[in-house]
Scaffold this active site. Structure first.
Site, PDB file in Angstrom:
ATOM      1  N   GLY A 100      -4.499  -4.471  -3.685  1.00 29.28           N
ATOM      2  CA  GLY A 100      -5.533  -3.458  -3.847  1.00 29.28           C
ATOM      3  C   GLY A 100      -4.845  -2.162  -4.212  1.00 29.28           C
ATOM      4  O   GLY A 100      -4.119  -1.594  -3.399  1.00 29.28           O
ATOM      5  N   HIS A 101      -5.011  -1.736  -5.463  1.00 26.64           N
ATOM      6  CA  HIS A 101      -4.317  -0.536  -5.938  1.00 26.64           C
ATOM      7  C   HIS A 101      -5.354   0.503  -6.345  1.00 26.64           C
ATOM      8  O   HIS A 101      -6.158   0.257  -7.246  1.00 26.64           O
ATOM      9  CB  HIS A 101      -3.418  -0.881  -7.138  1.00 26.64           C
ATOM     10  CG  HIS A 101      -2.428  -1.971  -6.824  1.00 26.64           C
ATOM     11  ND1 HIS A 101      -1.879  -2.776  -7.777  1.00 26.64           N
ATOM     12  CD2 HIS A 101      -1.887  -2.377  -5.654  1.00 26.64           C
ATOM     13  CE1 HIS A 101      -1.061  -3.634  -7.210  1.00 26.64           C
ATOM     14  NE2 HIS A 101      -1.053  -3.422  -5.911  1.00 26.64           N
ATOM     15  N   ASP A 147       0.803  -1.228   0.000  1.00 28.29           N
ATOM     16  CA  ASP A 147       0.000   0.000   0.000  1.00 28.29           C
ATOM     17  C   ASP A 147       0.835   1.276   0.000  1.00 28.29           C
ATOM     18  O   ASP A 147       0.419   2.308   0.544  1.00 28.29           O
ATOM     19  CB  ASP A 147      -0.983   0.011   1.186  1.00 28.29           C
ATOM     20  CG  ASP A 147      -1.849  -1.225   1.205  1.00 28.29           C
ATOM     21  OD1 ASP A 147      -2.198  -1.720   0.120  1.00 28.29           O
ATOM     22  OD2 ASP A 147      -2.172  -1.711   2.308  1.00 28.29           O
ATOM     23  N   THR A 169      -8.595  -3.804  -0.396  1.00 29.57           N
ATOM     24  CA  THR A 169      -9.123  -5.145  -0.676  1.00 29.57           C
ATOM     25  C   THR A 169     -10.086  -5.596   0.410  1.00 29.57           C
ATOM     26  O   THR A 169     -11.125  -6.179   0.132  1.00 29.57           O
ATOM     27  CB  THR A 169      -7.958  -6.146  -0.805  1.00 29.57           C
ATOM     28  OG1 THR A 169      -7.124  -5.696  -1.871  1.00 29.57           O
ATOM     29  CG2 THR A 169      -8.444  -7.557  -1.120  1.00 29.57           C
ATOM     30  N   PRO A 191      -8.799  -1.196   8.729  1.00 33.46           N
ATOM     31  CA  PRO A 191      -7.957  -0.032   9.012  1.00 33.46           C
ATOM     32  C   PRO A 191      -6.490  -0.455   8.982  1.00 33.46           C
ATOM     33  O   PRO A 191      -6.136  -1.517   9.502  1.00 33.46           O
ATOM     34  CB  PRO A 191      -8.359   0.398  10.426  1.00 33.46           C
ATOM     35  CG  PRO A 191      -9.379  -0.556  10.893  1.00 33.46           C
ATOM     36  CD  PRO A 191      -9.643  -1.588   9.849  1.00 33.46           C
ATOM     37  N   GLY A 225       1.455   3.014  -2.556  1.00 33.22           N
ATOM     38  CA  GLY A 225       1.033   3.886  -3.657  1.00 33.22           C
ATOM     39  C   GLY A 225       1.641   3.414  -4.974  1.00 33.22           C
ATOM     40  O   GLY A 225       1.768   4.192  -5.923  1.00 33.22           O
ATOM     41  N   LYS A 226       1.962   2.130  -5.048  1.00 34.10           N
ATOM     42  CA  LYS A 226       2.547   1.566  -6.282  1.00 34.10           C
ATOM     43  C   LYS A 226       1.602   1.741  -7.466  1.00 34.10           C
ATOM     44  O   LYS A 226       2.021   2.024  -8.570  1.00 34.10           O
ATOM     45  CB  LYS A 226       2.818   0.059  -6.104  1.00 34.10           C
ATOM     46  CG  LYS A 226       3.757  -0.280  -4.982  1.00 34.10           C
ATOM     47  CD  LYS A 226       3.880  -1.780  -4.794  1.00 34.10           C
ATOM     48  CE  LYS A 226       2.627  -2.481  -4.305  1.00 34.10           C
ATOM     49  NZ  LYS A 226       2.191  -2.136  -2.944  1.00 34.10           N
ATOM     50  N   GLN A 261       2.066  -6.177  -3.412  1.00 31.18           N
ATOM     51  CA  GLN A 261       2.618  -6.379  -2.066  1.00 31.18           C
ATOM     52  C   GLN A 261       3.970  -5.653  -1.931  1.00 31.18           C
ATOM     53  O   GLN A 261       4.166  -4.658  -2.608  1.00 31.18           O
ATOM     54  CB  GLN A 261       2.750  -7.878  -1.726  1.00 31.18           C
ATOM     55  CG  GLN A 261       1.425  -8.582  -1.525  1.00 31.18           C
ATOM     56  CD  GLN A 261       0.736  -8.985  -2.823  1.00 31.18           C
ATOM     57  OE1 GLN A 261       1.349  -9.575  -3.692  1.00 31.18           O
ATOM     58  NE2 GLN A 261      -0.526  -8.675  -2.964  1.00 31.18           N
ATOM     59  N   SER A 299       5.582  12.062  -4.357  1.00 31.89           N
ATOM     60  CA  SER A 299       4.142  12.133  -4.604  1.00 31.89           C
ATOM     61  C   SER A 299       3.502  12.948  -3.485  1.00 31.89           C
ATOM     62  O   SER A 299       3.750  12.713  -2.311  1.00 31.89           O
ATOM     63  CB  SER A 299       3.582  10.707  -4.649  1.00 31.89           C
ATOM     64  OG  SER A 299       2.179  10.749  -4.728  1.00 31.89           O
TER      65      SER A 299
HETATM   66  P1  GDP Z   1      -0.636   0.228  -3.520  1.00 32.82           P
HETATM   67  O1  GDP Z   1      -1.214  -1.027  -2.995  1.00 32.82           O
HETATM   68  O2  GDP Z   1       0.828   0.336  -3.269  1.00 32.82           O
HETATM   69  O3  GDP Z   1      -0.986   0.486  -4.961  1.00 32.82           O
HETATM   70  O4  GDP Z   1      -1.294   1.417  -2.683  1.00 32.82           O
HETATM   71  P2  GDP Z   1      -2.859   1.569  -2.362  1.00 32.82           P
HETATM   72  O5  GDP Z   1      -3.523   2.070  -3.581  1.00 32.82           O
HETATM   73  O6  GDP Z   1      -3.390   0.367  -1.703  1.00 32.82           O
HETATM   74  O7  GDP Z   1      -2.802   2.679  -1.233  1.00 32.82           O
HETATM   75  C1  GDP Z   1      -2.292   3.940  -1.447  1.00 32.82           C
HETATM   76  C2  GDP Z   1      -3.403   4.971  -1.213  1.00 32.82           C
HETATM   77  O8  GDP Z   1      -2.835   6.262  -1.112  1.00 32.82           O
HETATM   78  C3  GDP Z   1      -4.383   5.052  -2.374  1.00 32.82           C
HETATM   79  O9  GDP Z   1      -5.655   5.381  -1.862  1.00 32.82           O
HETATM   80  C4  GDP Z   1      -3.854   6.203  -3.219  1.00 32.82           C
HETATM   81  O10 GDP Z   1      -4.873   6.863  -3.955  1.00 32.82           O
HETATM   82  C5  GDP Z   1      -3.290   7.117  -2.170  1.00 32.82           C
HETATM   83  N1  GDP Z   1      -2.112   7.880  -2.567  1.00 32.82           N
HETATM   84  C6  GDP Z   1      -1.098   7.510  -3.398  1.00 32.82           C
HETATM   85  N2  GDP Z   1      -0.140   8.468  -3.431  1.00 32.82           N
HETATM   86  C7  GDP Z   1      -0.560   9.451  -2.597  1.00 32.82           C
HETATM   87  C8  GDP Z   1       0.008  10.689  -2.155  1.00 32.82           C
HETATM   88  O11 GDP Z   1       1.100  11.078  -2.535  1.00 32.82           O
HETATM   89  N3  GDP Z   1      -0.718  11.400  -1.243  1.00 32.82           N
HETATM   90  C9  GDP Z   1      -1.926  11.003  -0.784  1.00 32.82           C
HETATM   91  N4  GDP Z   1      -2.556  11.773   0.101  1.00 32.82           N
HETATM   92  N5  GDP Z   1      -2.495   9.850  -1.170  1.00 32.82           N
HETATM   93  C10 GDP Z   1      -1.815   9.080  -2.049  1.00 32.82           C
HETATM   94  P1  IMO Z   2      -0.792  -4.259  -2.262  1.00 33.85           P
HETATM   95  O1  IMO Z   2      -0.382  -4.734  -3.627  1.00 33.85           O
HETATM   96  C1  IMO Z   2      -0.931  -4.752   2.021  1.00 33.85           C
HETATM   97  C2  IMO Z   2      -0.941  -8.829   3.552  1.00 33.85           C
HETATM   98  C3  IMO Z   2      -2.180  -9.322   4.270  1.00 33.85           C
HETATM   99  C4  IMO Z   2      -1.548 -10.268   5.268  1.00 33.85           C
HETATM  100  C5  IMO Z   2      -0.409 -10.902   4.465  1.00 33.85           C
HETATM  101  C6  IMO Z   2      -0.756 -12.245   3.836  1.00 33.85           C
HETATM  102  O2  IMO Z   2      -2.077  -3.526  -2.249  1.00 33.85           O
HETATM  103  O3  IMO Z   2       0.329  -3.523  -1.609  1.00 33.85           O
HETATM  104  P2  IMO Z   2      -2.245 -12.953   1.757  1.00 33.85           P
HETATM  105  O4  IMO Z   2      -3.703 -12.727   1.474  1.00 33.85           O
HETATM  106  O5  IMO Z   2      -1.338 -12.354   0.726  1.00 33.85           O
HETATM  107  O6  IMO Z   2      -1.909 -14.379   2.033  1.00 33.85           O
HETATM  108  O7  IMO Z   2      -1.982 -12.167   3.135  1.00 33.85           O
HETATM  109  O8  IMO Z   2      -0.096  -9.968   3.445  1.00 33.85           O
HETATM  110  N1  IMO Z   2      -1.155  -8.315   2.192  1.00 33.85           N
HETATM  111  C7  IMO Z   2      -1.108  -7.015   1.882  1.00 33.85           C
HETATM  112  N2  IMO Z   2      -0.955  -5.935   2.658  1.00 33.85           N
HETATM  113  N3  IMO Z   2      -1.024  -4.605   0.692  1.00 33.85           N
HETATM  114  C8  IMO Z   2      -1.154  -5.691  -0.106  1.00 33.85           C
HETATM  115  O9  IMO Z   2      -1.113  -5.612  -1.449  1.00 33.85           O
HETATM  116  C9  IMO Z   2      -1.242  -6.968   0.480  1.00 33.85           C
HETATM  117  N4  IMO Z   2      -1.390  -8.223   0.001  1.00 33.85           N
HETATM  118  C10 IMO Z   2      -1.320  -9.044   1.060  1.00 33.85           C
HETATM  119  O10 IMO Z   2      -2.866  -8.275   4.898  1.00 33.85           O
HETATM  120  O11 IMO Z   2      -0.964  -9.534   6.318  1.00 33.85           O
HETATM  121 MG    MG Z   3      -2.752  -1.676  -1.800  1.00 33.64          MG
END
Ligand code: GDP
Ligand code: IMO
Ligand code: MG
Length: 428
Positions: free
Chosen positions: A40-41, A13, A299, A303, A15-16, A223, A413
């Site tokens: 979850g992106h 998470d 996903t 929290p 911000g990939k 991840q 970012s």
């Molecule tokens: P990922 O799993 O690495 O793709 O990251 P996620 O999308 O799960 O979580 C990142 C969250 O932060 C998302 O809701 C993005 O829209 C948000 N986000 C990404 N870059 C920034 C940033 O620079 N600032 C803020 N405030 N939000 C951001």
């Molecule tokens: P993105 O791509 C954050 C965490 C789960 C759990 C552990 C194992 O959005 O960064 P799994 O279902 O993979 O067997 O769960 O890994 N986890 C993540 N945490 N971002 C993710 O993906 C994750 N994918 C799995 O919460 O701790």
């Molecule tokens: Mg994510």
């Protein structure tokens, strides 16, 4: 050749998705190489919000092909659902393909993941319950079902039958749950195979040709390093290799083809699920960061735990990945917090000071981070588009990270929108 690998450096998470979306506008190929729909992106494109799990985040802007490569585990139903959601918004998806070698997440994988998580006295990992671990287990045990098998009725029937024998025995005898019916699963997955027939292709030959033809190829990690099956906080990890090394086995490309290794880290740390988190802020400030940063899982909606930036783990992650370009996201979330703390060392339970990441997950729970304090800034930085527009203390924060890790931050970012970036060096 011009290859770019985007990987997460913390616990996911970072911000990939946003960064991949931005970079994919100039890519001929965007390739997922590990994980599944546990990811979850979230990507904001103008007024639209997209939440992608299995599809590469490059699907929205990539001018060429999007590939789900052999190293990914694919839930075909999740794939079709996501394709439907994208098409509903008027975007094309005929450029998305899946490797014939990718393994299929079956209903019994999801149930096994769920039963284990819910078992009293079991090892509670806090998984996404998407069946990721059990699917990878079957792959390694050589009993998995691959995408190519969905197109061969005899092979599919035999494999499902063999798997159900063992899985049903586990469900009924160990978990005391109902057994699964062969017919229902077989018919459903045969149909799914038909729906996906045109998208199930060999991907490694085309990717290697694209490398030879100097195409722009973006490998998109899901991840992150601290969830890596080998180098993360085992067993509180995912079941794949989300590091740059995973690209080679996960997409069938040689190590010599990987050039720009881009590591994405948040300006602070978050974690969702169980496991040690040395810099966790289990207090009001942590809650404040969760609110401002909107730190809730894309996903599962859980929290996210929040905490200070941890350069001990980040150093470990950049080393394993060989990162040569850093991206720092969500710097805007730290506006108004002062002082800011960054962990640079840990104090072990016997008082030793260390600056490396331990392989002992049980000991890590008792390690105390040693922090450096930096002064914060009050300005809203979400409108900054050049490095010079950042307040001095925000620049000091970025430069502290660069100096400690010895790697340049090429992009900062400052908001979730595509345009909210400070690009210090054009990579493409
Ligand atoms: P990922 O799993 O690495 O793709 O990251 P996620 O999308 O799960 O979580 C990142 C969250 O932060 C998302 O809701 C993005 O829209 C948000 N986000 C990404 N870059 C920034 C940033 O620079 N600032 C803020 N405030 N939000 C951001
Ligand atoms: P993105 O791509 C954050 C965490 C789960 C759990 C552990 C194992 O959005 O960064 P799994 O279902 O993979 O067997 O769960 O890994 N986890 C993540 N945490 N971002 C993710 O993906 C994750 N994918 C799995 O919460 O701790
Ligand atoms: Mg994510």
């Amino acid at each position: 050749m011009s290859t770019y690998v985007v990987v997460g450096l913390q616990y996911g998470d970072e911000g990939k998705g946003k960064i991949t979306d931005v970079l994919s506008a100039k890519s001929d190929y965007v390739v997922r190489f590990q994980g599944g729909d546990n990811a979850g992106h979230t990507v904001y494109a103008g007024e639209e919000k997209f939440v992608l799990h299995l599809l590469p985040s490059g699907v929205l802007q990539c001018r060429g092909k999007c590939i789900i490569a052999n190293g990914v585990v694919v839930n075909p139903k999740a794939f079709l659902k996501e394709i439907g959601q994208i098409e509903e918004k008027g975007l094309k998806t005929d450029h998305v393909f899946i490797s014939r070698r990718a393994h299929v997440i079956m209903p019994y994988h999801i149930l096994l993941d769920t039963y284990r998580e819910e078992e009293a006295g079991g090892t509670h990992i806090g998984t996404t319950k998407k069946g990721i671990g059990p699917c990878y287990e079957d792959k390694i045990a050589r009993v998995g079902i691959r995408m190519i098998d969905l197109l061969n009725p005899e092979v599919l029937a035999e494999k499902i039958q063999k798997n159900l024998k063992i899985k049903n025995s586990l469900f009924e005898k160990y978990f005391e749950k109902p057994a699964l019916e062969f017919d229902e699963i077989y018919n459903e997955f045969l149909q799914l195979g038909e729906k996906l027939r045109d998208r199930i292709v060999d991907t490694e030959v085309e990717l290697n040709e694209a490398i030879r033809d100097n195409k722009n190829i973006l490998f998109e990690g899901a991840q992150a390093a601290m969830l890596d099956i080998d180098f993360g906080t085992y067993p509180f990890v995912t079941s794949s290799s989300p590091t740059t090394g995973g690209v080679c086995s996960g997409a069938g490309v040689p190590p010599t083809s990987l050039q720009n290794l881009i590591g994405v880290a948040k300006a602070y740390t978050t974690r969702v699920g169980e496991g040690p988190f040395p810099t966790e802020l289990d207090n009001e400030l942590g809650e404040k960061i969760r609110k401002i940063g909107f730190e809730f899982g894309a996903t599962t909606g859980r929290p996210r735990r929040t905490g200070w930036l941890d350069l001990v783990s980040l150093k470990h992650a950049t080393m394993i990945n060989g990162i040569n370009n850093l991206v720092i996201t969500k710097l805007d979330v730290l506006s108004g917090i002062s002082p800011l703390k960054i962990a640079t060392k840990y104090r072990t339970e016997d008082g030793k000071i260390i600056d490396y990441f331990t392989s002992s997950t049980t000991k890590l729970y008792n390690y105390e981070p040693i922090y450096e304090e930096l002064e914060g800034w009050d300005e809203d930085i979400t409108h900054a588009r050049s490095y010079d527009e950042l307040p001095l203390n925000a620049k000091k924060y970025i430069e502290f990270i660069e100096h400690h890790l010895g790697i340049n931050v090429y992009l900062v970012s400052v908001g979730p929108e595509r345009s909210q970036n400070i690009i210090r060096k054009e990579l493409f």
